[in-house]
Design a protein around this motif. Structure first.
Motif, PDB file in Angstrom:
ATOM      1  N   PHE A 169      16.909  54.054  51.862  1.00 16.17           N
ATOM      2  CA  PHE A 169      17.506  54.552  50.621  1.00 16.17           C
ATOM      3  C   PHE A 169      17.009  53.745  49.436  1.00 16.17           C
ATOM      4  O   PHE A 169      17.051  52.511  49.450  1.00 16.17           O
ATOM      5  CB  PHE A 169      19.035  54.471  50.693  1.00 16.17           C
ATOM      6  CG  PHE A 169      19.704  54.670  49.367  1.00 16.17           C
ATOM      7  CD1 PHE A 169      19.521  55.837  48.643  1.00 16.17           C
ATOM      8  CD2 PHE A 169      20.532  53.687  48.838  1.00 16.17           C
ATOM      9  CE1 PHE A 169      20.135  56.019  47.415  1.00 16.17           C
ATOM     10  CE2 PHE A 169      21.163  53.862  47.618  1.00 16.17           C
ATOM     11  CZ  PHE A 169      20.960  55.029  46.901  1.00 16.17           C
ATOM     12  N   SER A 170      16.525  54.446  48.418  1.00 21.04           N
ATOM     13  CA  SER A 170      16.048  53.786  47.207  1.00 21.04           C
ATOM     14  C   SER A 170      16.633  54.485  45.985  1.00 21.04           C
ATOM     15  O   SER A 170      16.520  55.710  45.850  1.00 21.04           O
ATOM     16  CB  SER A 170      14.513  53.834  47.148  1.00 21.04           C
ATOM     17  OG  SER A 170      14.029  53.230  45.963  1.00 21.04           O
ATOM     18  N   ASN A 171      17.259  53.716  45.107  1.00 26.10           N
ATOM     19  CA  ASN A 171      17.793  54.248  43.857  1.00 26.10           C
ATOM     20  C   ASN A 171      16.798  53.971  42.746  1.00 26.10           C
ATOM     21  O   ASN A 171      16.463  52.812  42.470  1.00 26.10           O
ATOM     22  CB  ASN A 171      19.143  53.594  43.543  1.00 26.10           C
ATOM     23  CG  ASN A 171      19.702  54.047  42.213  1.00 26.10           C
ATOM     24  OD1 ASN A 171      19.621  55.219  41.865  1.00 26.10           O
ATOM     25  ND2 ASN A 171      20.257  53.114  41.462  1.00 26.10           N
ATOM     26  N   VAL A 172      16.303  55.021  42.087  1.00 22.51           N
ATOM     27  CA  VAL A 172      15.266  54.877  41.063  1.00 22.51           C
ATOM     28  C   VAL A 172      15.831  55.318  39.712  1.00 22.51           C
ATOM     29  O   VAL A 172      15.878  56.518  39.421  1.00 22.51           O
ATOM     30  CB  VAL A 172      14.021  55.712  41.408  1.00 22.51           C
ATOM     31  CG1 VAL A 172      12.938  55.502  40.350  1.00 22.51           C
ATOM     32  CG2 VAL A 172      13.498  55.341  42.790  1.00 22.51           C
ATOM     33  N   PRO A 173      16.272  54.397  38.875  1.00 23.49           N
ATOM     34  CA  PRO A 173      16.710  54.765  37.522  1.00 23.49           C
ATOM     35  C   PRO A 173      15.499  54.858  36.604  1.00 23.49           C
ATOM     36  O   PRO A 173      14.952  53.852  36.164  1.00 23.49           O
ATOM     37  CB  PRO A 173      17.634  53.604  37.127  1.00 23.49           C
ATOM     38  CG  PRO A 173      17.148  52.437  37.924  1.00 23.49           C
ATOM     39  CD  PRO A 173      16.477  52.967  39.162  1.00 23.49           C
ATOM     40  N   MET A 174      15.052  56.071  36.296  1.00 24.91           N
ATOM     41  CA  MET A 174      13.786  56.258  35.583  1.00 24.91           C
ATOM     42  C   MET A 174      13.937  56.132  34.071  1.00 24.91           C
ATOM     43  O   MET A 174      13.237  55.353  33.423  1.00 24.91           O
ATOM     44  CB  MET A 174      13.192  57.622  35.933  1.00 24.91           C
ATOM     45  CG  MET A 174      11.908  57.935  35.189  1.00 24.91           C
ATOM     46  SD  MET A 174      11.278  59.564  35.601  1.00 24.91           S
ATOM     47  CE  MET A 174      10.051  59.787  34.301  1.00 24.91           C
ATOM     48  N   SER A 175      14.838  56.924  33.472  1.00 25.96           N
ATOM     49  CA  SER A 175      14.934  56.957  32.021  1.00 25.96           C
ATOM     50  C   SER A 175      16.337  57.380  31.606  1.00 25.96           C
ATOM     51  O   SER A 175      16.975  58.202  32.266  1.00 25.96           O
ATOM     52  CB  SER A 175      13.904  57.937  31.443  1.00 25.96           C
ATOM     53  OG  SER A 175      14.108  58.137  30.064  1.00 25.96           O
ATOM     54  N   THR A 176      16.801  56.819  30.487  1.00 26.03           N
ATOM     55  CA  THR A 176      18.112  57.189  29.968  1.00 26.03           C
ATOM     56  C   THR A 176      18.026  58.338  28.967  1.00 26.03           C
ATOM     57  O   THR A 176      19.062  58.871  28.548  1.00 26.03           O
ATOM     58  CB  THR A 176      18.776  55.990  29.271  1.00 26.03           C
ATOM     59  OG1 THR A 176      17.934  55.543  28.194  1.00 26.03           O
ATOM     60  CG2 THR A 176      18.991  54.849  30.254  1.00 26.03           C
TER      61      THR A 176
END
Length: 567
Positions: free
Chosen positions: A435-442
């Motif tokens: 499992f990988s959480n990728v916060p790309m852009s707000t």
């Protein structure tokens, strides 16, 4: 009085166990460290000889791959995949000739202010020579072999559907790439239409061998090469180039000290635990046929609602939702072997920031993490909020776990050894679920002047991994993306899991929002909502649900439902 005695006994027990672990670790270090250093010295001497032979035979065309972590993730096993997929869904149609020119000028010939070319690695082929992983310069590099339309989508009347993307295109692009060229491609679908959308968009599919980079390096490539200011003002939720600033020098020293003292014991314990794992996602009969899916778009407001009430981390929320979805999955699609019904072990992927520069690299770690499923057999983790408390506590401990850095150290250490040793070491490694959480852009962004509507990604299925999950946050929404081997999950099961994980996350938000007021008293805390009153017998200065524990007490029932108490 009894409670105080229990706490004292608990402290004594914990101190005794820690002392025993330190003693065992020191003994193991005396046995393991000298042998490890000796093997490393011998290997480095061999590498010097191999490097000299390659230079005599091939000049500068072939060189040893120096980064051990890259070599680890270039590992290949039959019927498993080492390809990463990153997708951008763009508002405007992409003209392929212009796209190729932009790739050549902005990416492959990108030069830093110091005169370096951080993406020159994309012109090199990952190969094996004289028993070691190497990079070979592609002397006939042609951008047309890497940036191209997906076959059959060029015609103006062809619109790719969502089912075609998931069932046909992504499984094809997930297949391994040979050594005839550098193992990466940008595949363009000029016209794509989601089932829930009224108008088509274009899709950019960046596929690459994991040995080139990780997800954070992928994001840095996009922002440095495809934005007007080279990512300077990019709205990162977390900038991989910046330090979080949350760790003091003293904390860092204590963490490094724990790695040294407990390192040997922690590594041995990790290997033993990995060998005991039983899960429906681990099998010797992986088929190589994969099923892809993604959840509906989920508003970031759902996460905010949970965070405002519970002060939990985003990964904790996502893991809690996945735990409930796994429970429902096992109920709907039972399996002969699925391990402990109360929890599932996942491989939690975490980037080790800050990244020193924009060079393509694999700078992340993977740690074992137990996710409670909410099985009725365990009353302490039955409800959504109860599971969130437990999972968030465990998540907070990860930052103090020596295994976080030790895993990365082992990737770098063993990755410099011969490829045959890497193959043997990785043969039975891995975790059932990654499992990988990728916060790309707000915010909504543009790459090369083309507005990005949404983004998605799917991780590789290396070693004994039957299910890979990525959560991609973009602007005001996020979604779960999953890929599974057919031996573990059918297409229907993948879709069911993704539907349920979205439902679980929303249910968690609804449960959190049910609490309307928090009233502090001298000896008790009352959390009031329309239906529930929770009492505990502590006197904290503040309520921080991310650090409290759940404790079941008989008698705290209103009106006829047993609720665990927040202590």
């Amino acid at each position: 009085m009894a409670k105080m005695a229990y706490k004292v006994l608990h402290v004594i027990k914990s101190s005794f166990i820690l002392s025993l672990e330190i003693l065992v670790s020191i003994l193991l270090s005396v046995l393991i460290v000298p042998v490890g250093l000796l093997f490393a010295l011998i290997n480095e001497l061999i590498r010097v000889g191999v490097s000299a032979i390659l230079r005599v035979q091939h000049g500068s065309k072939i060189s040893l791959a120096s980064e051990g972590a890259d070599n680890i993730w270039a590992y290949k096993k039959s019927n498993n995949a080492r390809i990463c997929l990153s997708l951008l869904f763009c508002a405007n149609e992409i003209e392929i000739s212009r796209h190729r020119k932009l790739y050549m000028t902005a990416v492959l010939n990108h030069t830093t202010k110091h005169g370096r070319k951080p993406y020159d690695k994309l012109k090199k082929i990952l190969i094996t020579r004289l028993g070691y992983h190497c990079h070979q310069q592609d002397e006939t590099f042609d951008i047309q072999n890497h940036v191209k339309y997906y076959p059959g989508t060029e015609a103006s009347d062809v619109i790719v559907s969502e089912s075609q993307l998931m069932s046909d295109i992504l499984p094809t692009l997930f297949n391994d790439m040979d050594e005839s060229k550098p193992q990466w491609e940008e595949i363009v679908i000029p016209r794509f239409k989601k089932e829930s959308s009224s108008s088509p968009c274009s899709v950019r599919i960046f596929r690459y061998n994991h040995g080139y980079m990780d997800g954070a390096s992928n994001l840095l490539l996009w922002t440095a090469c495809m934005t007007e200011d080279q990512g300077t003002s990019f709205p990162y939720p977390v900038n991989p180039l910046l330090h979080s600033g949350r760790v003091s020098k003293c904390q860092r020293f204590l963490y490094d000290l724990s790695c040294v003292i407990l390192g040997a014991f922690t590594m041995v314990k990790s290997v033993i635990n990995a060998g005991r794992l039983r899960s429906r996602f681990v099998t010797i009969n992986y088929t190589g046929k994969r099923h892809f899916g993604w959840s509906e778009s989920i508003s970031v407001d759902v996460l905010r609602k949970i965070k405002n009430t519970c002060k939990a981390s985003v990964p904790s929320m996502l893991a809690t939702a996945m735990g409930g979805a796994f429970r429902k999955l096992n109920e709907k699609f039972p399996h002969a072997v699925y391990g402990n019904p109360e929890e599932i072990i996942i491989g939690l992927v975490s980037a080790l920031v800050p990244y020193p520069n924009h060079d393509l690299r694999n700078q992340f770690t993977v740690v074992h993490f137990p996710v409670h499923t909410g099985s009725t057999e365990n009353v302490k983790t039955r409800s959504n909020i109860q599971r969130l408390h437990v999972i968030n506590q465990n998540m907070a401990r990860i930052g103090r776990d020596p295994m976080v850095y030790l895993n990365y150290f082992m990737f770098k250490y063993f990755g410099r050894f011969p490829s045959c040793l890497i193959q043997a070491m990785m043969e039975n490694g891995g975790l059932p679920v990654v499992f990988s959480n990728v916060p790309m852009s707000t915010e909504v962004v543009e790459f090369w002047g083309n507005p990005v509507i949404t983004a998605a990604g799917w991780p590789p299925l290396l070693t004994n991994t039957g299910l890979g999950i990525v959560t991609m946050r973009y602007a005001d929404h996020m979604r779960f993306c999953a890929v599974a081997d057919e031996a573990c999950l059918s297409p229907e099961a993948v879709d069911y899991f993704l539907k349920q994980v979205a439902i679980e996350l929303k249910d968690l938000a609804d449960e959190c929002s049910a609490f309307e007021t928090v009233i502090h008293k001298r000896d008790s805390i009352i959390m009031a909502s329309n239906d529930v009153v929770l009492n505990s017998y502590t006197n904290p200065k503040d309520i921080n649900i991310s650090t409290v524990t759940m404790d079941f007490r008989r008698g705290s029932i209103v009106p006829s439902q047993i609720i665990d108490v927040i202590e």
